[in-house]
Write a protein that holds these residues in place. Structure first.
Motif, short mmCIF file in Angstrom:
data_model
loop_
_atom_site.label_atom_id
_atom_site.label_comp_id
_atom_site.label_asym_id
_atom_site.label_seq_id
_atom_site.Cartn_x
_atom_site.Cartn_y
_atom_site.Cartn_z
N PHE A 109 0.75 -0.96 -0.02
CA PHE A 109 0.11 0.06 -0.07
C PHE A 109 0.53 1.09 0.45
O PHE A 109 0.61 2.33 -1.05
N LEU A 110 2.13 1.63 0.76
CA LEU A 110 2.26 2.59 1.08
C LEU A 110 3.73 2.98 -0.74
O LEU A 110 3.51 3.62 -0.74
N TYR A 111 4.23 1.33 -1.00
CA TYR A 111 4.72 1.66 -2.53
C TYR A 111 3.59 2.72 -3.43
O TYR A 111 3.72 3.27 -4.31
N LEU A 112 2.55 1.70 -3.19
CA LEU A 112 1.84 2.24 -4.44
C LEU A 112 0.47 3.71 -4.41
O LEU A 112 0.33 3.97 -5.15
N LEU A 119 1.45 10.15 -10.24
CA LEU A 119 1.27 10.09 -11.85
C LEU A 119 0.97 11.65 -12.27
O LEU A 119 -0.48 11.80 -11.35
N ARG A 120 1.07 11.80 -13.48
CA ARG A 120 0.42 12.60 -13.86
C ARG A 120 -0.68 12.43 -14.45
O ARG A 120 -0.80 11.18 -14.86
N ALA A 172 9.15 6.93 -19.17
CA ALA A 172 8.45 7.48 -17.91
C ALA A 172 7.83 6.78 -16.65
O ALA A 172 8.43 6.68 -15.85
N LEU A 173 7.34 5.79 -17.27
CA LEU A 173 6.21 4.82 -16.82
C LEU A 173 7.35 4.01 -16.09
O LEU A 173 6.80 3.28 -15.48
N LEU A 174 8.19 3.78 -17.00
CA LEU A 174 9.23 2.50 -16.29
C LEU A 174 9.21 2.64 -14.99
O LEU A 174 9.12 1.49 -14.28
N ARG A 175 9.35 3.47 -13.98
CA ARG A 175 9.82 3.57 -13.01
C ARG A 175 8.49 3.20 -12.06
O ARG A 175 9.10 3.18 -10.54
N THR A 176 7.67 3.52 -12.38
CA THR A 176 7.02 2.78 -11.29
C THR A 176 6.10 1.65 -11.30
O THR A 176 5.22 1.04 -10.55
N THR A 181 9.53 -3.90 -20.44
CA THR A 181 9.45 -4.20 -21.57
C THR A 181 10.99 -4.74 -21.59
O THR A 181 11.88 -4.99 -21.33
N ARG A 182 10.68 -5.85 -22.99
CA ARG A 182 11.91 -6.28 -23.59
C ARG A 182 11.82 -6.30 -24.43
O ARG A 182 10.75 -6.10 -25.67
#
Length: 217
Positions: A109-112, A119-120, A172-176, A181-182
């Protein structure tokens, strides 16, 4: 709902201790502005949370572990006081009020919460498109279960983002931790992670984002 209203004050006090009493600001005018801003943001956060807290069964589950609920609510009100957008707060509120089997472990929960808060608008739009594309792929038995989702998302958001802009948002969303992706034949292959699937199952993330976007237009 009286108990819920009462413990929101405890949550606000944890999220922003100065809000529980007089703010330690020497300038009276600044003090009044801060108090009014915090009060307005808390009121808006209360309204969002109360709309999400519509299931009496969920309410009963929350009251079985008040300490855990207050901790989650404190994180929610912290985001509200800082000034998170309405859509982000709705998603956080759903994470807070999910009880019983749907309740998230504290560390998750804290991470999410930290990710959702960051998030923009455009990022929410892209993630919700990925979530819908993944659901369609899972429901269509004729599709390869490992099929790249990029094409479906690009088609869904065509006219909203140029390809270069979409590609920038994806990276940019890979940080979340929501996208992965591969390298593959013909270029990179994109998919969603179990973390986004969990968020979708818990909060109906893509529906919340779509609803918020329709309200803003």
């Amino acid at each position: 709902m009286k108990d819920f209203l009462n413990i929101t004050f405890a949550a606000v006090a944890m999220a922003y201790p100065a809000a529980a009493g007089a703010l330690a600001v020497s300038n009276a005018a600044v003090n009044a502005i801060l108090e009014r801003t915090i009060s307005n943001r808390k009121r808006a956060a209360d309204e969002i949370a109360m709309r999400e807290l519509t299931d009496a069964g969920t309410y009963d589950e929350l009251m079985k572990d008040v300490d855990s609920f207050v901790s989650r609510a404190a994180r929610y009100y912290q985001a509200a006081i800082i000034g998170s957008a309405h859509a982000n707060l709705r998603i956080l509120a759903r994470m807070v009020v999910c009880g019983g089997e749907r309740a998230m472990p504290a560390d998750e929960f804290l991470y999410l919460a930290q990710v959702i808060e960051s998030l923009r608008h455009d990022e929410l739009l892209v993630l919700s498109s990925f979530s819908r594309a993944r659901r369609r792929r899972d429901q269509d038995n004729a599709l390869d279960s490992k099929q790249d989702l990029y094409g479906a998302v690009e088609a869904d958001l065509r006219g909203i983002f140029e390809k270069s802009e979409l590609d920038g948002l994806l990276h940019a969303l890979l940080r979340t931790g929501f996208l992965t992706t591969r390298s593959g034949y013909g270029g990179a292959q994109w998919n969603v992670t179990s973390l986004l699937l969990r968020l979708e199952a818990t909060t109906q993330f893509s529906l919340v984002v779509r609803d918020e976007l329709s309200r803003s237009h």
